[in-house]
Design a protein around this motif. Structure first.
Motif, PDB file in Angstrom:
ATOM      1  N   PHE A  17       0.842  -1.202   0.000  1.00  0.00           N
ATOM      2  CA  PHE A  17       0.000   0.000   0.000  1.00  0.00           C
ATOM      3  C   PHE A  17       0.880   1.256   0.000  1.00  0.00           C
ATOM      4  O   PHE A  17       0.598   2.223  -0.707  1.00  0.00           O
ATOM      5  CB  PHE A  17      -0.903   0.032   1.242  1.00  0.00           C
ATOM      6  CG  PHE A  17      -1.934  -1.057   1.299  1.00  0.00           C
ATOM      7  CD1 PHE A  17      -2.259  -1.806   0.172  1.00  0.00           C
ATOM      8  CD2 PHE A  17      -2.591  -1.343   2.482  1.00  0.00           C
ATOM      9  CE1 PHE A  17      -3.221  -2.811   0.225  1.00  0.00           C
ATOM     10  CE2 PHE A  17      -3.559  -2.336   2.555  1.00  0.00           C
ATOM     11  CZ  PHE A  17      -3.870  -3.068   1.427  1.00  0.00           C
ATOM     12  N   ALA A  18       1.949   1.213   0.802  1.00  0.00           N
ATOM     13  CA  ALA A  18       2.844   2.370   0.911  1.00  0.00           C
ATOM     14  C   ALA A  18       3.546   2.644  -0.412  1.00  0.00           C
ATOM     15  O   ALA A  18       3.679   3.801  -0.828  1.00  0.00           O
ATOM     16  CB  ALA A  18       3.864   2.131   2.021  1.00  0.00           C
ATOM     17  N   ALA A  19       4.014   1.583  -1.085  1.00  0.00           N
ATOM     18  CA  ALA A  19       4.704   1.767  -2.364  1.00  0.00           C
ATOM     19  C   ALA A  19       3.778   2.398  -3.396  1.00  0.00           C
ATOM     20  O   ALA A  19       4.207   3.220  -4.210  1.00  0.00           O
ATOM     21  CB  ALA A  19       5.229   0.423  -2.873  1.00  0.00           C
ATOM     22  N   VAL A  20       2.506   2.023  -3.366  1.00  0.00           N
ATOM     23  CA  VAL A  20       1.528   2.643  -4.266  1.00  0.00           C
ATOM     24  C   VAL A  20       1.312   4.100  -3.877  1.00  0.00           C
ATOM     25  O   VAL A  20       1.271   4.997  -4.727  1.00  0.00           O
ATOM     26  CB  VAL A  20       0.182   1.880  -4.223  1.00  0.00           C
ATOM     27  CG1 VAL A  20      -0.871   2.608  -5.068  1.00  0.00           C
ATOM     28  CG2 VAL A  20       0.359   0.445  -4.724  1.00  0.00           C
ATOM     29  N   PHE A 151       6.819  -7.808   0.242  1.00  0.00           N
ATOM     30  CA  PHE A 151       7.153  -6.793   1.250  1.00  0.00           C
ATOM     31  C   PHE A 151       8.530  -6.208   0.967  1.00  0.00           C
ATOM     32  O   PHE A 151       8.709  -4.981   0.937  1.00  0.00           O
ATOM     33  CB  PHE A 151       7.115  -7.434   2.640  1.00  0.00           C
ATOM     34  CG  PHE A 151       7.634  -6.559   3.746  1.00  0.00           C
ATOM     35  CD1 PHE A 151       6.792  -5.656   4.378  1.00  0.00           C
ATOM     36  CD2 PHE A 151       8.952  -6.636   4.165  1.00  0.00           C
ATOM     37  CE1 PHE A 151       7.253  -4.840   5.402  1.00  0.00           C
ATOM     38  CE2 PHE A 151       9.432  -5.829   5.184  1.00  0.00           C
ATOM     39  CZ  PHE A 151       8.576  -4.932   5.804  1.00  0.00           C
ATOM     40  N   ALA A 152       9.507  -7.091   0.734  1.00  0.00           N
ATOM     41  CA  ALA A 152      10.864  -6.632   0.453  1.00  0.00           C
ATOM     42  C   ALA A 152      10.904  -5.811  -0.837  1.00  0.00           C
ATOM     43  O   ALA A 152      11.570  -4.769  -0.905  1.00  0.00           O
ATOM     44  CB  ALA A 152      11.810  -7.827   0.350  1.00  0.00           C
ATOM     45  N   GLY A 153      10.180  -6.268  -1.855  1.00  0.00           N
ATOM     46  CA  GLY A 153      10.139  -5.539  -3.115  1.00  0.00           C
ATOM     47  C   GLY A 153       9.545  -4.158  -2.962  1.00  0.00           C
ATOM     48  O   GLY A 153      10.049  -3.175  -3.534  1.00  0.00           O
ATOM     49  N   ALA A 154       8.475  -4.050  -2.162  1.00  0.00           N
ATOM     50  CA  ALA A 154       7.834  -2.750  -1.938  1.00  0.00           C
ATOM     51  C   ALA A 154       8.767  -1.804  -1.188  1.00  0.00           C
ATOM     52  O   ALA A 154       8.854  -0.609  -1.508  1.00  0.00           O
ATOM     53  CB  ALA A 154       6.534  -2.943  -1.156  1.00  0.00           C
ATOM     54  N   ILE A 155       9.478  -2.322  -0.194  1.00  0.00           N
ATOM     55  CA  ILE A 155      10.421  -1.492   0.558  1.00  0.00           C
ATOM     56  C   ILE A 155      11.550  -1.011  -0.353  1.00  0.00           C
ATOM     57  O   ILE A 155      11.980   0.151  -0.293  1.00  0.00           O
ATOM     58  CB  ILE A 155      10.996  -2.266   1.760  1.00  0.00           C
ATOM     59  CG1 ILE A 155       9.878  -2.590   2.767  1.00  0.00           C
ATOM     60  CG2 ILE A 155      12.116  -1.484   2.425  1.00  0.00           C
ATOM     61  CD1 ILE A 155       9.242  -1.384   3.417  1.00  0.00           C
ATOM     62  N   VAL A 205       6.552   3.325 -10.157  1.00  0.00           N
ATOM     63  CA  VAL A 205       6.557   2.743  -8.813  1.00  0.00           C
ATOM     64  C   VAL A 205       5.228   2.025  -8.538  1.00  0.00           C
ATOM     65  O   VAL A 205       5.204   0.918  -7.984  1.00  0.00           O
ATOM     66  CB  VAL A 205       6.827   3.828  -7.757  1.00  0.00           C
ATOM     67  CG1 VAL A 205       6.693   3.263  -6.347  1.00  0.00           C
ATOM     68  CG2 VAL A 205       8.222   4.421  -7.940  1.00  0.00           C
ATOM     69  N   ALA A 206       4.111   2.664  -8.933  1.00  0.00           N
ATOM     70  CA  ALA A 206       2.802   2.033  -8.755  1.00  0.00           C
ATOM     71  C   ALA A 206       2.711   0.736  -9.552  1.00  0.00           C
ATOM     72  O   ALA A 206       2.177  -0.272  -9.073  1.00  0.00           O
ATOM     73  CB  ALA A 206       1.686   2.991  -9.180  1.00  0.00           C
ATOM     74  N   GLY A 207       3.252   0.746 -10.783  1.00  0.00           N
ATOM     75  CA  GLY A 207       3.234  -0.459 -11.606  1.00  0.00           C
ATOM     76  C   GLY A 207       4.065  -1.578 -11.003  1.00  0.00           C
ATOM     77  O   GLY A 207       3.668  -2.747 -11.011  1.00  0.00           O
ATOM     78  N   GLY A 208       5.249  -1.214 -10.464  1.00  0.00           N
ATOM     79  CA  GLY A 208       6.075  -2.219  -9.800  1.00  0.00           C
ATOM     80  C   GLY A 208       5.361  -2.833  -8.612  1.00  0.00           C
ATOM     81  O   GLY A 208       5.381  -4.059  -8.412  1.00  0.00           O
ATOM     82  N   ALA A 209       4.697  -1.985  -7.820  1.00  0.00           N
ATOM     83  CA  ALA A 209       3.912  -2.498  -6.695  1.00  0.00           C
ATOM     84  C   ALA A 209       2.772  -3.383  -7.191  1.00  0.00           C
ATOM     85  O   ALA A 209       2.464  -4.421  -6.592  1.00  0.00           O
ATOM     86  CB  ALA A 209       3.359  -1.333  -5.869  1.00  0.00           C
ATOM     87  N   GLY A 245       6.316   9.520   5.611  1.00  0.00           N
ATOM     88  CA  GLY A 245       4.937   9.537   6.086  1.00  0.00           C
ATOM     89  C   GLY A 245       4.069   8.555   5.333  1.00  0.00           C
ATOM     90  O   GLY A 245       3.236   7.860   5.919  1.00  0.00           O
ATOM     91  N   ALA A 246       4.258   8.483   4.005  1.00  0.00           N
ATOM     92  CA  ALA A 246       3.489   7.536   3.196  1.00  0.00           C
ATOM     93  C   ALA A 246       3.840   6.106   3.573  1.00  0.00           C
ATOM     94  O   ALA A 246       2.954   5.231   3.640  1.00  0.00           O
ATOM     95  CB  ALA A 246       3.761   7.775   1.712  1.00  0.00           C
ATOM     96  N   LEU A 247       5.119   5.833   3.814  1.00  0.00           N
ATOM     97  CA  LEU A 247       5.526   4.483   4.218  1.00  0.00           C
ATOM     98  C   LEU A 247       4.904   4.109   5.557  1.00  0.00           C
ATOM     99  O   LEU A 247       4.327   3.023   5.709  1.00  0.00           O
ATOM    100  CB  LEU A 247       7.056   4.405   4.304  1.00  0.00           C
ATOM    101  CG  LEU A 247       7.647   3.061   4.748  1.00  0.00           C
ATOM    102  CD1 LEU A 247       7.227   1.947   3.813  1.00  0.00           C
ATOM    103  CD2 LEU A 247       9.165   3.150   4.832  1.00  0.00           C
ATOM    104  N   THR A 248       4.988   5.021   6.516  1.00  0.00           N
ATOM    105  CA  THR A 248       4.393   4.767   7.829  1.00  0.00           C
ATOM    106  C   THR A 248       2.886   4.606   7.728  1.00  0.00           C
ATOM    107  O   THR A 248       2.297   3.701   8.329  1.00  0.00           O
ATOM    108  CB  THR A 248       4.718   5.921   8.795  1.00  0.00           C
ATOM    109  OG1 THR A 248       6.135   6.091   8.865  1.00  0.00           O
ATOM    110  CG2 THR A 248       4.180   5.638  10.187  1.00  0.00           C
ATOM    111  N   GLY A 249       2.254   5.496   6.953  1.00  0.00           N
ATOM    112  CA  GLY A 249       0.803   5.417   6.782  1.00  0.00           C
ATOM    113  C   GLY A 249       0.375   4.129   6.125  1.00  0.00           C
ATOM    114  O   GLY A 249      -0.640   3.532   6.498  1.00  0.00           O
ATOM    115  N   GLY A 250       1.137   3.654   5.135  1.00  0.00           N
ATOM    116  CA  GLY A 250       0.808   2.401   4.463  1.00  0.00           C
ATOM    117  C   GLY A 250       0.892   1.219   5.403  1.00  0.00           C
ATOM    118  O   GLY A 250       0.008   0.346   5.423  1.00  0.00           O
ATOM    119  N   LEU A 251       1.958   1.175   6.205  1.00  0.00           N
ATOM    120  CA  LEU A 251       2.105   0.073   7.166  1.00  0.00           C
ATOM    121  C   LEU A 251       0.979   0.098   8.202  1.00  0.00           C
ATOM    122  O   LEU A 251       0.407  -0.951   8.540  1.00  0.00           O
ATOM    123  CB  LEU A 251       3.464   0.165   7.859  1.00  0.00           C
ATOM    124  CG  LEU A 251       4.691  -0.054   6.959  1.00  0.00           C
ATOM    125  CD1 LEU A 251       5.974   0.230   7.733  1.00  0.00           C
ATOM    126  CD2 LEU A 251       4.712  -1.469   6.395  1.00  0.00           C
TER     127      LEU A 251
END
Length: 297
Positions: A17-20, A151-155, A205-209, A245-251
Motif C-alpha cells: 500500500f505504501a509503495a503505491v 514486502f521486500a520488493g515494496a520497501i 513505482v505504482a506499476g512495480g507495486a 509519512g506515506a511508508l508509515t501510513g501504508g504500514l
C-alpha cells in the motif's frame, strides 16, 4: 497470538500500500493534482507482469527469479505510460480549476478500465510463483514466502524512490519544482519535462507495486479505484509530501485493515480506515509527518 499474526500480515501487505501511495504523494506534491487514475497504474503493472510471465512460461507461473526479472520491464513500461499521459492530457489542465483536473484524471481512469476489459476481459487473474514450501514459521507466526518477497520488493521500490529524489540531479529538480515552479524555471529547470518525469516515476513505482500485488491477490480491470482510495487515505494520514509519512501510513493502514478483517469483518475495513483518518485530521490536521503544506508555501 492471533493478533500478532494479524499485525504481521498487515505489515507485509501495508508495505505494498505504501509503495503505491508514495507515487500518489509525488504527483500531488509536484504536479499539484490528485490523480484519480493512479490505481489504474497499479492494475496495468499487475497485468504487464502477468503477460510477461505468460509469454515466458505459457501459464503465468514461474520461479521467484523469473518473476523478479519482469519488474524492471514493468517499471519501464509504466514510466512510458505515465510520461505520455502527462504530456498529452494532464499537462493541459495543470494550473486550472481543481475540478477540471479531477474530471480529466477520472476520465483517464475510466478509459483505461474499459480498454483493459475489452483487451483482457473482467475475469480475475493472478501470478503463481513456485515455492517448494509456500510458508515458513517464525516465532510461532506463519509468514507466507511470497508476501515476504512482495514486502521486500515494496520497501526496495520506496527506498530507491527516496534516494533518487535526495541524491540525483533529476530528483533535486523534482523537489525544486515541488517547492516553487516559477523559481525552478528561472534557474533553467524545464518544469513541464520535470512534471512529466515525475508522473512517469509515480506510474512506474505504482506499476512495480502492482506486479507484486498480482502475486498475492487477484487482479482485474476495475481494481484501480480501491488503490486510489487507499493511496489518498495513506497520503493524508502520513502527511502530504512526505515519503516516510506515506511508508508509515501504508504500514499502519495494512495493520488496521488486517486487524479489522480478522477481529470484526472484512466488510468494515474501509469504514474503519476512513474513520481513523477523520479522527487523525481532527487531532493533527497535517498528518503524522505533515511537512507537505509547509513545503508548498
Amino acid at each position: 497470538m492471533a493478533i500478532a499474526q494479524f499485525v504481521v500480515n498487515g505489515l507485509l501487505v501495508g508495505a505494498l500500500f505504501a509503495a503505491v501511495a508514495v507515487g500518489f504523494a509525488l504527483i500531488w506534491g509536484v504536479v499539484d493534482i490528485i490523480n484519480l487514475a493512479h490505481g489504474e497504474m497499479v492494475m496495468l503493472g499487475g497485468y504487464t507482469a502477468y503477460w510477461l510471465l505468460s509469454i515466458a512460461t505459457g501459464t503465468a507461473e514461474g520461479s521467484v527469479l523469473l518473476f523478479l526479472a519482469t519488474i524492471p520491464v514493468v517499471v519501464g513500461v509504466l514510466f512510458i505510460v505515465g510520461y505520455a499521459l502527462q504530456r498529452t492530457l494532464v499537462s493541459r489542465v495543470i494550473g486550472t480549476d481543481i475540478f477540471l483536473t479531477l474530471l480529466v484524471t477520472f476520465g483517464i481512469s475510466i478509459a483505461i478500465q474499459q480498454l483493459a476489459i475489452q483487451a483482457w476481459t473482467a475475469n480475475p487473474r493472478s501470478i503463481q510463483v513456485a515455492f517448494a514450501d509456500p510458508s515458513m514459521v517464525v516465532g510461532g507466526l506463519v509468514v507466507p514466502k511470497m508476501k515476504l518477497v512482495a514486502f521486500a520488493g515494496a520497501i526496495v521500490l520506496t527506498g530507491i524512490l527516496y534516494l533518487f529524489l535526495q541524491r540525483t540531479r533529476t530528483g533535486r529538480a523534482i523537489r525544486a519544482v515541488s517547492q516553487n515552479p516559477e523559481a525552478a524555471a528561472l534557474v533553467g529547470i524545464d518544469v513541464e519535462h520535470t512534471r512529466a518525469v515525475t508522473f512517469g516515476i509515480s506510474s512506474a513505482v505504482a506499476g512495480g507495486a502492482g506486479a507484486f500485488i498480482a502475486t498475492i491477490l487477484n487482479i482485474q480491470p476495475q481494481m484501480g479505484l480501491i488503490y486510489t482510495l487507499k493511496s489518498f487515505v495513506i497520503v493524508v494520514f502520513g502527511g502530504v509530501g512526505s515519503i516516510p509519512g506515506a511508508l508509515t501510513g501504508g504500514l499502519l493502514l495494512g495493520v488496521v485493515e488486517e486487524l479489522t478483517a480478522g477481529l470484526v469483518s472484512s466488510q468494515w475495513t474501509l469504514a474503519v480506515s476512513f474513520t481513523l483518518l477523520i479522527v487523525l485530521l481532527v487531532v493533527k490536521p497535517k498528518g503524522l509527518f505533515g511537512t507537505g503544506a509547509d513545503n508548498e508555501h
